[in-house]
Design a protein around this motif. Sequence first.
Motif, PDB file in Angstrom:
ATOM      1  N   HIS A   9      18.982  -0.910  -5.405  1.00 28.99           N
ATOM      2  CA  HIS A   9      17.879  -0.612  -6.317  1.00 28.99           C
ATOM      3  C   HIS A   9      16.531  -0.975  -5.693  1.00 28.99           C
ATOM      4  O   HIS A   9      15.559  -0.251  -5.851  1.00 28.99           O
ATOM      5  CB  HIS A   9      18.048  -1.377  -7.637  1.00 28.99           C
ATOM      6  CG  HIS A   9      19.247  -0.968  -8.413  1.00 28.99           C
ATOM      7  ND1 HIS A   9      19.394   0.288  -8.935  1.00 28.99           N
ATOM      8  CD2 HIS A   9      20.379  -1.637  -8.740  1.00 28.99           C
ATOM      9  CE1 HIS A   9      20.536   0.386  -9.556  1.00 28.99           C
ATOM     10  NE2 HIS A   9      21.163  -0.786  -9.457  1.00 28.99           N
ATOM     11  N   TYR A  10      16.485  -2.062  -4.967  1.00 29.15           N
ATOM     12  CA  TYR A  10      15.234  -2.455  -4.332  1.00 29.15           C
ATOM     13  C   TYR A  10      14.845  -1.473  -3.235  1.00 29.15           C
ATOM     14  O   TYR A  10      13.676  -1.132  -3.079  1.00 29.15           O
ATOM     15  CB  TYR A  10      15.348  -3.862  -3.742  1.00 29.15           C
ATOM     16  CG  TYR A  10      15.558  -4.929  -4.787  1.00 29.15           C
ATOM     17  CD1 TYR A  10      14.636  -5.127  -5.799  1.00 29.15           C
ATOM     18  CD2 TYR A  10      16.694  -5.719  -4.780  1.00 29.15           C
ATOM     19  CE1 TYR A  10      14.827  -6.093  -6.771  1.00 29.15           C
ATOM     20  CE2 TYR A  10      16.894  -6.695  -5.739  1.00 29.15           C
ATOM     21  CZ  TYR A  10      15.957  -6.878  -6.729  1.00 29.15           C
ATOM     22  OH  TYR A  10      16.150  -7.834  -7.681  1.00 29.15           O
ATOM     23  N   VAL A  11      15.824  -1.007  -2.466  1.00 27.95           N
ATOM     24  CA  VAL A  11      15.546  -0.046  -1.393  1.00 27.95           C
ATOM     25  C   VAL A  11      15.059   1.271  -2.000  1.00 27.95           C
ATOM     26  O   VAL A  11      14.065   1.851  -1.535  1.00 27.95           O
ATOM     27  CB  VAL A  11      16.798   0.166  -0.516  1.00 27.95           C
ATOM     28  CG1 VAL A  11      16.592   1.305   0.463  1.00 27.95           C
ATOM     29  CG2 VAL A  11      17.157  -1.113   0.211  1.00 27.95           C
ATOM     30  N   LEU A  12      15.735   1.745  -3.055  1.00 26.68           N
ATOM     31  CA  LEU A  12      15.311   3.000  -3.689  1.00 26.68           C
ATOM     32  C   LEU A  12      13.920   2.850  -4.303  1.00 26.68           C
ATOM     33  O   LEU A  12      13.090   3.766  -4.214  1.00 26.68           O
ATOM     34  CB  LEU A  12      16.316   3.421  -4.751  1.00 26.68           C
ATOM     35  CG  LEU A  12      17.667   3.932  -4.244  1.00 26.68           C
ATOM     36  CD1 LEU A  12      18.594   4.226  -5.406  1.00 26.68           C
ATOM     37  CD2 LEU A  12      17.480   5.166  -3.391  1.00 26.68           C
ATOM     38  N   GLY A  13      13.636   1.720  -4.894  1.00 26.52           N
ATOM     39  CA  GLY A  13      12.320   1.486  -5.473  1.00 26.52           C
ATOM     40  C   GLY A  13      11.235   1.443  -4.416  1.00 26.52           C
ATOM     41  O   GLY A  13      10.132   1.972  -4.604  1.00 26.52           O
ATOM     42  N   LEU A  47       6.740   4.100  -1.715  1.00 28.60           N
ATOM     43  CA  LEU A  47       6.120   4.590  -0.473  1.00 28.60           C
ATOM     44  C   LEU A  47       5.810   6.083  -0.588  1.00 28.60           C
ATOM     45  O   LEU A  47       4.735   6.529  -0.157  1.00 28.60           O
ATOM     46  CB  LEU A  47       7.060   4.322   0.713  1.00 28.60           C
ATOM     47  CG  LEU A  47       6.537   4.730   2.086  1.00 28.60           C
ATOM     48  CD1 LEU A  47       5.315   3.887   2.452  1.00 28.60           C
ATOM     49  CD2 LEU A  47       7.615   4.581   3.137  1.00 28.60           C
ATOM     50  N   ALA A  48       6.721   6.843  -1.185  1.00 24.37           N
ATOM     51  CA  ALA A  48       6.489   8.287  -1.338  1.00 24.37           C
ATOM     52  C   ALA A  48       5.294   8.541  -2.262  1.00 24.37           C
ATOM     53  O   ALA A  48       4.458   9.417  -1.981  1.00 24.37           O
ATOM     54  CB  ALA A  48       7.744   8.962  -1.885  1.00 24.37           C
ATOM     55  N   VAL A  49       5.183   7.797  -3.336  1.00 21.05           N
ATOM     56  CA  VAL A  49       4.048   7.964  -4.247  1.00 21.05           C
ATOM     57  C   VAL A  49       2.748   7.574  -3.550  1.00 21.05           C
ATOM     58  O   VAL A  49       1.721   8.242  -3.702  1.00 21.05           O
ATOM     59  CB  VAL A  49       4.262   7.131  -5.542  1.00 21.05           C
ATOM     60  CG1 VAL A  49       3.001   7.068  -6.378  1.00 21.05           C
ATOM     61  CG2 VAL A  49       5.407   7.710  -6.347  1.00 21.05           C
ATOM     62  N   PHE A  50       2.779   6.522  -2.734  1.00 19.55           N
ATOM     63  CA  PHE A  50       1.581   6.084  -2.014  1.00 19.55           C
ATOM     64  C   PHE A  50       1.134   7.152  -1.019  1.00 19.55           C
ATOM     65  O   PHE A  50      -0.054   7.481  -0.924  1.00 19.55           O
ATOM     66  CB  PHE A  50       1.868   4.756  -1.302  1.00 19.55           C
ATOM     67  CG  PHE A  50       0.704   4.225  -0.543  1.00 19.55           C
ATOM     68  CD1 PHE A  50      -0.379   3.675  -1.209  1.00 19.55           C
ATOM     69  CD2 PHE A  50       0.664   4.274   0.850  1.00 19.55           C
ATOM     70  CE1 PHE A  50      -1.471   3.181  -0.513  1.00 19.55           C
ATOM     71  CE2 PHE A  50      -0.416   3.793   1.552  1.00 19.55           C
ATOM     72  CZ  PHE A  50      -1.488   3.243   0.872  1.00 19.55           C
ATOM     73  N   ILE A  51       2.087   7.722  -0.292  1.00 21.07           N
ATOM     74  CA  ILE A  51       1.746   8.761   0.695  1.00 21.07           C
ATOM     75  C   ILE A  51       1.213  10.003  -0.021  1.00 21.07           C
ATOM     76  O   ILE A  51       0.228  10.614   0.424  1.00 21.07           O
ATOM     77  CB  ILE A  51       2.971   9.091   1.575  1.00 21.07           C
ATOM     78  CG1 ILE A  51       3.279   7.888   2.487  1.00 21.07           C
ATOM     79  CG2 ILE A  51       2.741  10.344   2.410  1.00 21.07           C
ATOM     80  CD1 ILE A  51       4.561   8.015   3.271  1.00 21.07           C
ATOM     81  N   ALA A  52       1.839  10.381  -1.143  1.00 18.83           N
ATOM     82  CA  ALA A  52       1.349  11.537  -1.900  1.00 18.83           C
ATOM     83  C   ALA A  52      -0.061  11.272  -2.417  1.00 18.83           C
ATOM     84  O   ALA A  52      -0.918  12.175  -2.411  1.00 18.83           O
ATOM     85  CB  ALA A  52       2.294  11.841  -3.056  1.00 18.83           C
TER      86      ALA A  52
END
Length: 128
Positions: free
Chosen positions: A105-109, A114-119
């Motif tokens: 869960h921590y890895v997926l979070g 990170l994906a939201v930050f890059i977007a």
Amino acid sequence: MLNDAQIDYLLQIKETKPPLSERTVRVMLQALRWPPSVVDQGIAFLKKPPAPDGALPPPPVFVEPPPPALALKPIEIKQNPFPVGSSHFRDVRRHEASRKNPNRHYVLGALFGLAVFIAGLILYARFL
């Protein structure tokens, strides 16, 4: 309509020696935050003369008893509300399996963050 506590308080006021004036009683009742209609009822209660000696209370008024309550239906309690192979059991097994590897869960979070930050960076650069 005055309740029992209010009547008791008014009877205490009525028994004071020397008797209090109407204006003083009105201020006292307003200080207790009684509504104006109740204050007027209290003043009218204090102005009533005492009952004559030997006076009897009014006869009781007959009130019809309420209708009997409906009988309650018995409740059936099932010992196992979910049949074997139910989707609820599969969800429980899936939940227990995910609890065995809590780091997932921590890895997926972290990846989602990170994906939201890059977007966000891409949208910021595009509309700047």
